[in-house]
Design a protein around this motif. Structure first.
Motif, PDB file in Angstrom:
ATOM      1  N   CYS A 171      48.947  35.626  46.003  1.00 26.33           N
ATOM      2  CA  CYS A 171      47.812  36.548  45.843  1.00 26.33           C
ATOM      3  C   CYS A 171      46.534  35.786  45.529  1.00 26.33           C
ATOM      4  O   CYS A 171      45.452  36.151  46.016  1.00 26.33           O
ATOM      5  CB  CYS A 171      48.110  37.554  44.743  1.00 26.33           C
ATOM      6  N   SER A 216      41.324  39.974  57.472  1.00 21.00           N
ATOM      7  CA  SER A 216      40.221  40.351  56.598  1.00 21.00           C
ATOM      8  C   SER A 216      40.764  41.017  55.354  1.00 21.00           C
ATOM      9  O   SER A 216      41.844  41.614  55.360  1.00 21.00           O
ATOM     10  CB  SER A 216      39.277  41.314  57.330  1.00 21.00           C
ATOM     11  N   LEU A 217      40.040  40.896  54.253  1.00 16.46           N
ATOM     12  CA  LEU A 217      40.496  41.481  53.005  1.00 16.46           C
ATOM     13  C   LEU A 217      40.526  42.998  53.067  1.00 16.46           C
ATOM     14  O   LEU A 217      41.186  43.649  52.254  1.00 16.46           O
ATOM     15  CB  LEU A 217      39.615  41.002  51.853  1.00 16.46           C
ATOM     16  N   ASN A 218      39.816  43.592  54.026  1.00 16.39           N
ATOM     17  CA  ASN A 218      39.902  45.039  54.187  1.00 16.39           C
ATOM     18  C   ASN A 218      41.286  45.456  54.664  1.00 16.39           C
ATOM     19  O   ASN A 218      41.767  46.532  54.347  1.00 16.39           O
ATOM     20  CB  ASN A 218      38.849  45.524  55.187  1.00 16.39           C
ATOM     21  N   ASP A 248      54.652  46.448  49.086  1.00 18.16           N
ATOM     22  CA  ASP A 248      54.263  45.833  50.359  1.00 18.16           C
ATOM     23  C   ASP A 248      55.153  44.664  50.751  1.00 18.16           C
ATOM     24  O   ASP A 248      55.200  44.284  51.921  1.00 18.16           O
ATOM     25  CB  ASP A 248      52.818  45.322  50.274  1.00 18.16           C
ATOM     26  N   VAL A 254      44.075  43.758  53.900  1.00 20.98           N
ATOM     27  CA  VAL A 254      45.009  43.482  52.808  1.00 20.98           C
ATOM     28  C   VAL A 254      44.230  43.530  51.495  1.00 20.98           C
ATOM     29  O   VAL A 254      43.881  42.494  50.927  1.00 20.98           O
ATOM     30  CB  VAL A 254      45.703  42.108  52.983  1.00 20.98           C
ATOM     31  N   PRO A 255      43.932  44.705  50.982  1.00 21.84           N
ATOM     32  CA  PRO A 255      43.165  44.785  49.738  1.00 21.84           C
ATOM     33  C   PRO A 255      43.967  44.365  48.527  1.00 21.84           C
ATOM     34  O   PRO A 255      43.410  43.975  47.495  1.00 21.84           O
ATOM     35  CB  PRO A 255      42.794  46.267  49.660  1.00 21.84           C
ATOM     36  N   ALA A 256      45.295  44.447  48.617  1.00 26.93           N
ATOM     37  CA  ALA A 256      46.175  44.076  47.505  1.00 26.93           C
ATOM     38  C   ALA A 256      47.573  43.862  48.066  1.00 26.93           C
ATOM     39  O   ALA A 256      47.884  44.316  49.176  1.00 26.93           O
ATOM     40  CB  ALA A 256      46.189  45.161  46.432  1.00 26.93           C
ATOM     41  N   ASN A 307      43.305  35.768  47.645  1.00 24.77           N
ATOM     42  CA  ASN A 307      42.213  36.344  46.849  1.00 24.77           C
ATOM     43  C   ASN A 307      42.235  37.873  46.898  1.00 24.77           C
ATOM     44  O   ASN A 307      41.234  38.529  47.187  1.00 24.77           O
ATOM     45  CB  ASN A 307      40.851  35.818  47.303  1.00 24.77           C
ATOM     46  N   VAL A 308      43.431  38.416  46.599  1.00 34.84           N
ATOM     47  CA  VAL A 308      43.588  39.865  46.536  1.00 34.84           C
ATOM     48  C   VAL A 308      44.272  40.235  45.230  1.00 34.84           C
ATOM     49  O   VAL A 308      44.894  39.395  44.578  1.00 34.84           O
ATOM     50  CB  VAL A 308      44.413  40.415  47.720  1.00 34.84           C
ATOM     51  N   ALA A 309      44.146  41.502  44.858  1.00 36.84           N
ATOM     52  CA  ALA A 309      44.845  42.001  43.675  1.00 36.84           C
ATOM     53  C   ALA A 309      46.350  41.932  43.894  1.00 36.84           C
ATOM     54  O   ALA A 309      46.839  42.053  45.025  1.00 36.84           O
ATOM     55  CB  ALA A 309      44.412  43.438  43.393  1.00 36.84           C
ATOM     56  N   CYS A 310      47.069  41.743  42.804  1.00 34.47           N
ATOM     57  CA  CYS A 310      48.509  41.509  42.902  1.00 34.47           C
ATOM     58  C   CYS A 310      49.227  42.315  41.826  1.00 34.47           C
ATOM     59  O   CYS A 310      48.829  42.280  40.657  1.00 34.47           O
ATOM     60  CB  CYS A 310      48.795  40.019  42.713  1.00 34.47           C
TER      61      CYS A 310
END
Length: 267
Positions: free
Chosen positions: A73, A34-36, A100, A38-40, A77-80
């Motif tokens: 990224c 879930s994106l939670n 990371d 891996v927020p970035a 679909n996360v910030a990079c």
């Protein structure tokens, strides 16, 4: 500066058509966290390894690894973010939670495995033969008796030749460039060595020489290839990267990046 000039020259050279191998297992599809979780992704790299990661004339960080990190990224679909560190500090920075993931060619070994986990391999580094242009079509690795093969002394490629092709007459050189120059100038019949480094030399010597025969993938000798390092136990980021690599393989993006940054392909 010479390495930077070579890397920039590669960008202006048309890619050569070729079949590209896939290194990840398409059946081992990771479930995207879930994106939670891996927020970035904070990527660390270096700025001294063209054409993988280096700075252009304007100081911008560019290269194969830089483009790949951005694509990863985008797939997840996360910030990079991508930050360059000196090579001697990069692994420690990752271990100290300054990032990371490290995408800079850190070797997969017993020592690095104590601190880091690794993604799937995204670029393997085979050994290959190079011959003069006139000999490419008739080259046969099984018919090297009486032929001289140039190789860097003490290399794993020398080990490969002595172990698997003992009939070849080995001519040893201090560096792979010296060995390739000897081939070009008639001091050896064939060269064998790291295909990636040979491809850089061939980019400036295509009228003379070229790859002959098939690539040899021998992880136990030539290494596992390039993978992304993450702190040991950071499975969320590692799974996300592996998932993205499979997607990038499926949609052709890995092939596109390879052909862009390696016009003289080494597969």
């Amino acid at each position: 500066m010479a390495g930077l000039a070579l890397a920039l020259a590669l960008l202006a050279t048309p890619a050569l058509a070729q079949s590209l191998p896939h290194h990840s297992d398409p059946t081992a599809r990771e479930v995207l966290p879930s994106l939670n979780a891996v927020p970035a992704i904070r990527f660390l790299t270096t700025a001294d390894f063209p054409p993988f990661n280096f700075r252009d004339a304007g100081g911008e960080l560019i290269g194969f690894n830089i483009d790949l990190a951005k694509r990863i990224c985008a797939e997840v679909n996360v910030a990079c973010t991508i930050q360059a560190w000196p090579w001697e500090q990069a692994a420690n920075a990752l271990a100290d939670n300054q990032g990371d993931a490290l995408i800079a060619g850190l070797a997969m070994s017993g020592e690095t495995g104590e601190q880091f986990d690794f993604s799937a391999t995204y670029l393997a580094l085979p050994g290959r033969f190079v011959t003069r242009a006139a000999d490419i079509g008739t080259f046969d690795a099984n018919s090297l008796a009486g032929r001289t093969v140039a190789v860097r002394t003490g290399s794993t490629h020398e080990t490969f030749l002595t172990r698997y092709l003992p009939e070849a007459t080995i001519v040893r050189f201090d560096s792979e460039i010296d060995a390739l120059v000897a081939l070009r100038e008639g001091g050896a019949d064939v060269f064998f060595g790291d295909a990636m480094r040979a491809s850089f030399w061939l980019n400036e010597n295509l009228s003379c020489c070229g790859f002959a025969g098939e690539p040899y993938f021998r992880p136990q000798l030539f290494g596992e290839g390039l993978a992304v390092a993450v702190p040991a136990g950071n499975d969320a980021v590692r799974h996300a990267i592996d998932w993205a690599l499979i997607k990038l393989q499926d949609n052709g993006a890995l092939d596109e990046l390879y052909l862009r940054w390696f016009p003289v392909g080494f597969y």
